[in-house]
Structure formats: structure tokens, C-alpha cells
Scaffold this motif. Sequence first.
Motif, PDB file in Angstrom:
ATOM      1  N   SER A   6      30.114   1.899 -20.228  1.00  0.00           N
ATOM      2  CA  SER A   6      28.929   0.979 -20.036  1.00  0.00           C
ATOM      3  C   SER A   6      29.531  -0.590 -20.101  1.00  0.00           C
ATOM      4  CB  SER A   6      27.915   1.500 -21.224  1.00  0.00           C
ATOM      5  OG  SER A   6      28.270   1.065 -22.163  1.00  0.00           O
ATOM      6  N   TRP A   7      28.532  -1.343 -19.934  1.00  0.00           N
ATOM      7  CA  TRP A   7      28.711  -2.806 -19.990  1.00  0.00           C
ATOM      8  C   TRP A   7      29.185  -3.059 -21.434  1.00  0.00           C
ATOM      9  CZ3 TRP A   7      26.664  -7.219 -22.283  1.00  0.00           C
ATOM     10  CH2 TRP A   7      27.153  -8.459 -21.831  1.00  0.00           C
ATOM     11  N   GLY A  52      24.297   2.350 -21.453  1.00  0.00           N
ATOM     12  CA  GLY A  52      24.617   3.765 -20.682  1.00  0.00           C
ATOM     13  C   GLY A  52      23.855   4.912 -21.189  1.00  0.00           C
ATOM     14  N   THR A 122      28.957   2.943 -28.233  1.00  0.00           N
ATOM     15  CA  THR A 122      29.526   2.309 -27.197  1.00  0.00           C
ATOM     16  C   THR A 122      30.895   1.503 -27.364  1.00  0.00           C
ATOM     17  OG1 THR A 122      28.202   0.331 -27.809  1.00  0.00           O
ATOM     18  CG2 THR A 122      27.473   1.634 -26.107  1.00  0.00           C
TER      19      THR A 122
END
Length: 247
Positions: A6-7, A52, A122
Motif C-alpha cells: 500500500s501507499w 490496503g 503497513t
Amino acid sequence: MKGNQSWLSSLNPACKLLAHFLAMFILMAISDPKETFGIWLIAVFIGIFLGGWRMSYLLKRLLPYLGFFILIFWMMAAFGKGEEPIWSWAWFHVTEESLNHGLTISLRMLGFVTFGLLFTSTTDLTSFIMSLIHQCKLSPKWAYGFLAGFRFIPLFQSELNQMKAAHKIRGYKQKNSWKAFMRYSLPLFTQGVRKSERIAIAMEARGFTGTRNRTYYQTTSLGAKDLVYLIGLLLMIFGVCAISRIF
């Protein structure tokens, strides 16, 4: 801890940790349930659109805390003090003040869990340790020690399963949990000491002295998107608080 694609996982871990710590500090400072609920929604929003997360993942991770949420809310609401009674029976005395207090405390707990999950789901562990060295100036001696310690956890779990299987084959039946703990903990502790000594010897043999003047295979740096996330998160939180106080 293992990052995803994910970002949010591309951000600097130290900056992301600082942003989440500030969000948790603001959560501790406010006492309004609407503001607390709004900040929790921000964490969920970030997790879904930037982290995400899928709804199934979110429900699976937060569902165990639903029981704690109900328990904390009920204990704070039913036994709290206040001057605006809503419902009373036996020794239960629910007031408007205790209801708001219970909602604030339980939502604050849920916010802490969500922001913590947002970071751990993350963030890659190695990148996090490297960012502590480069951005937070943590000593490499401590940083690599933490990293080695975290790597031991799955090894200990694997060895514990092997020991349980070996004892089961030999006919050992686990009757007393304390005796089973003593039976398994001593060999695990002994093996852990031996492995830590081997790792220390191997690192010293490769020139590790714990000083900062060294080269790194992986380096982390701060970028514009890290500051955008930090400032954006704080602006969203202050915006939610301002809107809640206006309406």
C-alpha cells in the motif's frame, strides 16, 4: 510486523510512528465522544484507502476488541457519577455524564488499537529499525539487538512446537500448565542464550562494533510524502474536532 504494497507502507516508519503517536496523544487529551469517534473513523478511512485494508481484514482484527469495547463502556456508564440520571436499577446508575465518559473511554481504546494496527500492518520491521537508526539516531548496538530479538520470536515458536511434538511421542501428557511451562521454558532459554552468543560472535567477526561510523545495506530517508501524511493527519484530526464543536 510486515509491510504490504500500500501507499502507507512506502512512508518512512519513524515519521509514520510520530504521526500516530501524536494522534494517540490528541485522543488522550479530548473528552468528547463525538470527537473521539471522528478520529477513530479517520484511522479506519486511512486504513481502507491508503493502507490496503479490506473490510474482512478490518472486521477480523477489530472483532476481538468489540467485547472489550462493550465491557469498558458498560463499566464506565453503569457505575459512573453524574447529575443527569437516565436509568437506574439496583446498583446500576446510568447518567448522561457517565454515558459520555464510557463512550469516550471505549472509543479511545478502539482508536489506540486501530492506529497501532495501522502502523504494524503497513510497516516492515527491518525498515522500521533502520529508520530508528537514521532518523531517530538510535545506537546501532541497540537497534540490531532489537532486530535480532524480534527474529527470535518465530524461532522460539517453531522450537516449542517441536518440543511439544517430541514429548507427545514419548507419552508425556500435559496436566499442569505450570509444570509444562517449567519443562519447556528452561530448554528454550538455554537454546536462546546459545544462539545469541553465536550471533554476537558472528557479528563481531564481520566487523560489527556498534559505532555509528559504518556503512548500511539499507538506508531510510524522509521525503515530502512523509511530511504530507504527518501534516494531513493532524489537519484532519483538528478539522474533525472543530466541526464537532461547531455542530
